[in-house]
Scaffold this active site. Structure first.
Site, PDB file in Angstrom:
ATOM      1  N   GLY A  67      18.262   2.666   6.333  1.00  7.72           N
ATOM      2  CA  GLY A  67      18.092   2.434   7.761  1.00  7.72           C
ATOM      3  C   GLY A  67      18.592   3.589   8.612  1.00  7.72           C
TER       4      GLY A  67
ATOM      5  CB  SER B 214      14.950   2.586   2.460  1.00  8.87           C
ATOM      6  OG  SER B 214      14.365   2.510   3.738  1.00  8.87           O
TER       7      SER B 214
ATOM      8  CG  ASP C 134      -4.950  -9.667 -11.975  1.00  8.49           C
ATOM      9  OD1 ASP C 134      -4.277  -8.909 -12.686  1.00  8.49           O
ATOM     10  OD2 ASP C 134      -4.668 -10.862 -11.798  1.00  8.49           O
TER      11      ASP C 134
ATOM     12  CG  ASP D  23      -3.764  -4.405 -15.523  1.00 12.68           C
ATOM     13  OD1 ASP D  23      -4.359  -5.405 -15.970  1.00 12.68           O
ATOM     14  OD2 ASP D  23      -2.895  -4.484 -14.634  1.00 12.68           O
TER      15      ASP D  23
ATOM     16  CG  ASP E 283      -0.979  -9.200 -15.270  1.00 13.94           C
ATOM     17  OD1 ASP E 283      -1.694  -8.817 -14.318  1.00 13.94           O
ATOM     18  OD2 ASP E 283      -0.285  -8.423 -15.948  1.00 13.94           O
TER      19      ASP E 283
ATOM     20  CG  ASP F 112       7.565   0.686   0.829  1.00 13.69           C
ATOM     21  OD1 ASP F 112       7.507   0.399   2.041  1.00 13.69           O
ATOM     22  OD2 ASP F 112       8.527   1.299   0.321  1.00 13.69           O
TER      23      ASP F 112
ATOM     24  CG  HIS G 196      11.146  -0.796   2.222  1.00 18.22           C
ATOM     25  ND1 HIS G 196      10.725   0.480   1.972  1.00 18.22           N
ATOM     26  CD2 HIS G 196      12.304  -0.688   2.911  1.00 18.22           C
ATOM     27  CE1 HIS G 196      11.596   1.338   2.484  1.00 18.22           C
ATOM     28  NE2 HIS G 196      12.567   0.651   3.058  1.00 18.22           N
TER      29      HIS G 196
END
Length: 570
Positions: free
Chosen positions: A115, A200, A274, A277, A281, A439, A476
């Site tokens: 922050g 962050s 989904d 890959d 899942d 994020d 995040h």
């Protein structure tokens, strides 16, 4: 004793290439006892330059708990560096605490906080996403800092030019030699190895340290690194202005893209991506390919009438899609990265960053901390700045300097040369970076672009000293429908000190019953302890075709199929 292998040493050995890499640094494998009591340490530390020690207190074993786990006995040192009076008449200092284990493993961890800083967060050296362990528990000495101002000054410290610089990078430059001298006094020896890490803004601090403190740290651990934080803050404001165009309540930006509508988009992303890959899942491992596969316009129904949570209006799509494609100037030039569509879009954390942060945190940062000249705190109106300012004007403010504010925000807040880490590399230091794909404030695409630039500057061999791990579904720093619990410090130490490169990191979901805390975003149909390998970019976790879908053992880190790279253009 730590061995620092220089470029000159390599040349003598015949390794004259600019990409010569060094042998591992020696391992810190001894345990040292504190010399004297915690109380006596206060007077000994009084000799530190420009430093005031306020308290030195013994913390008994179990008095401090992290994730329900007892922390061993240690000394808590609290103090301040460089007390002064700012140009605004306020009193400033670089506040800090150090926690010094009674039994020390010879390692030092600089805990970079998030922050706007402003608080001396408990110096434990937390690791990775959800809590698994921490540096203090492992026997490290750990330092935490407020970066030169208090939480009460967060609204005003940007008025003082030195407080800006301390927040950006100078606090770390001052604290690092002080901390190492303090360890010499406390244990009779400087640290064998030093590590720097945070998430962050702490990740930003870490990226800055990779340039400015490359000689002082052996390992760098950066999570969700907002290494272009001023640009990301303006991009967040750009997003708020887009949402304001379609918000049904002008006082609530979340009405532009409701929780039900965000869940709809996340569901449609999973429907398209989904299985890319090999496993259906609830996780999109091949998220770069997903960005070419998924289309907001095609895959999300367009409302034929009123919005009902099962569709998006044309106006909504026109407002939302540009946010994901990347914030632009008035003439359409992109100044920050794209954001991927991912499965974690519907979380409460995403809502906070998307709809609340631009009005509160980002407008404050851009207006008072980053801008030249700063907006007066007396007349500051976060909502007005966020929703009524020209994006081009805000970009000009964060790139401007003056006779008083001699460094622009893009200079004091960002690494000077993020993709050129020659000194770090030549010393044998190592870098590990992790970033959640969902994020909403610092884009994983931006971090991927950094890594690809690092690869280019190192002729495709950056992974010999730096690795990036993307975390599907994670928001995040943590949270989201993801396996967000992992320990990155242990593999970093093994890489630095033993030369064991981390080919994967095992991550766990924090479902019901998790000792380190439950992640409410974990879907009910997952195993509460699902595991997945986090793979070094550009490899991704692909299902082996057989085996328990809840187990990391059923997945392997492999290269993406040719032509599946994502949109990472800056």
């Amino acid at each position: 004793m730590k061995r620092t292998i220089t470029h000159k040493t390599l040349a003598v050995a015949g390794c004259v290439s600019a990409l010569a890499f060094v042998i591992p640094l020696a391992s810190a494998d001894s345990t040292l006892s504190l010399q004297g009591s915690c109380t006596s340490l206060a007077s000994k530390l009084a000799r530190l330059d420009n430093t005031l020690i306020d308290t030195a207190t013994r913390i008994d074993a179990g008095e401090l708990k992290v994730g329900g786990h007892d922390i061993a006995a240690h000394c808590l040192i609290q103090g301040r560096m460089n007390p002064r009076t700012g140009i605004d008449g306020a009193h400033y200092a670089v506040g800090f605490e150090m926690r010094l284990p009674l039994a020390w493993n010879g390692r030092f961890f600089y805990q970079a906080n998030g922050g706007l800083d402003g608080s001396v967060v408990t110096a434990t050296g937390g690791l990775g996403g959800g809590p698994v362990t921490n540096a203090l528990d492992k026997g490290f000495a750990v330092l935490s800092s407020d970066a030169g101002h208090t939480a009460q000054q967060n609204m005003t410290f940007g008025i003082d030019p030195q407080a800006r610089l301390d927040y950006g990078y100078q606090a770390a430059l001052r604290l690092t030699p002080m901390a190492k001298q303090a360890l010499q006094i406390a244990y009779g020896r400087r640290p064998e190895h030093s590590y720097f890490g945070g998430c962050s803004n702490g990740g930003r601090h870490t990226f800055v340290a990779m340039n400015r403190l490359a000689n002082d740290y052996d390992g760098f651990l950066a999570g969700a690194p907002g290494y272009r934080l001023p640009l990301a803050a303006v991009a967040s404001i750009f997003g708020a202005q887009q949402y304001a165009k379609v918000a049904t309540d002008p006082n609530d930006l979340s009405t532009a893209f409701t929780a039900q509508e965000r869940a709809l988009v996340a569901k449609r992303v999973l429907a398209r991506c989904d299985a890319l890959d090999g496993a259906t899942d609830g996780l999109v491992q091949d998220y770069p390919r997903c960005q070419r596969t998924f289309s907001l316009w095609r895959d999300v129904p367009t409302c034929r009438g009123e919005r009902n949570g099962q569709c998006l209006s044309i106006a909504q799509k026109r407002a939302i899609d540009p946010i994901f494609k990347g914030a632009t100037t008035r003439v359409g030039k992109r100044f920050y990265s794209s954001f991927p569509y991912d499965s974690g879009l519907a979380t409460k954390d995403v809502a906070s960053w998307e709809f609340e942060s631009p009005i509160s945190r980002d407008s404050l940062a851009v207006g008072i901390v980053f801008g030249v000249p700063p907006v007066s705190p007396v007349t500051f109106d976060g909502k007005s700045l966020a929703l009524n300012s020209s994006i081009d004007d805000l970009l000009a403010r964060i790139t401007r300097s003056s006779a008083i504010y001699t460094e622009s925000a893009m200079r004091f807040m960002t690494p000077s040369n993020p993709t050129h880490l020659e000194l770090l590399r030549q010393r044998g230091a190592k870098v590990m970076v992790y970033h959640g794909v969902s994020d909403p404030i610092f884009s994983v695409d931006d971090t991927v672009a950094w890594y690809e630039g690092l690869q280019k500057s190192n002729r495709g061999q950056a992974e010999r000293f730096a690795r990036l791990y993307t975390v599907p579904g994670m928001g995040h720093c943590q949270g989201g429908p993801s396996t967000d619990q992992f320990d990155m410090l242990t593999p970093l130490v093994n890489w630095v000190e033993k030369g064991k490169a981390p080919e994967q990191v095992i991550a766990t979901a924090r479902g019901v019953g998790n000792a380190g805390g439950v992640n409410a975003d974990v879907p009910a149909d997952w195993s509460p302890a699902r595991t997945r390998p986090l793979c070094p970019y550009p490899r991704i976790a692909l299902y082996n075709g057989t085996g328990d879908i809840e187990s990391a053992a059923s997945f392997s880190c492999r290269e993406r199929p040719r032509g599946s790279s994502g949109n990472t253009e800056l």
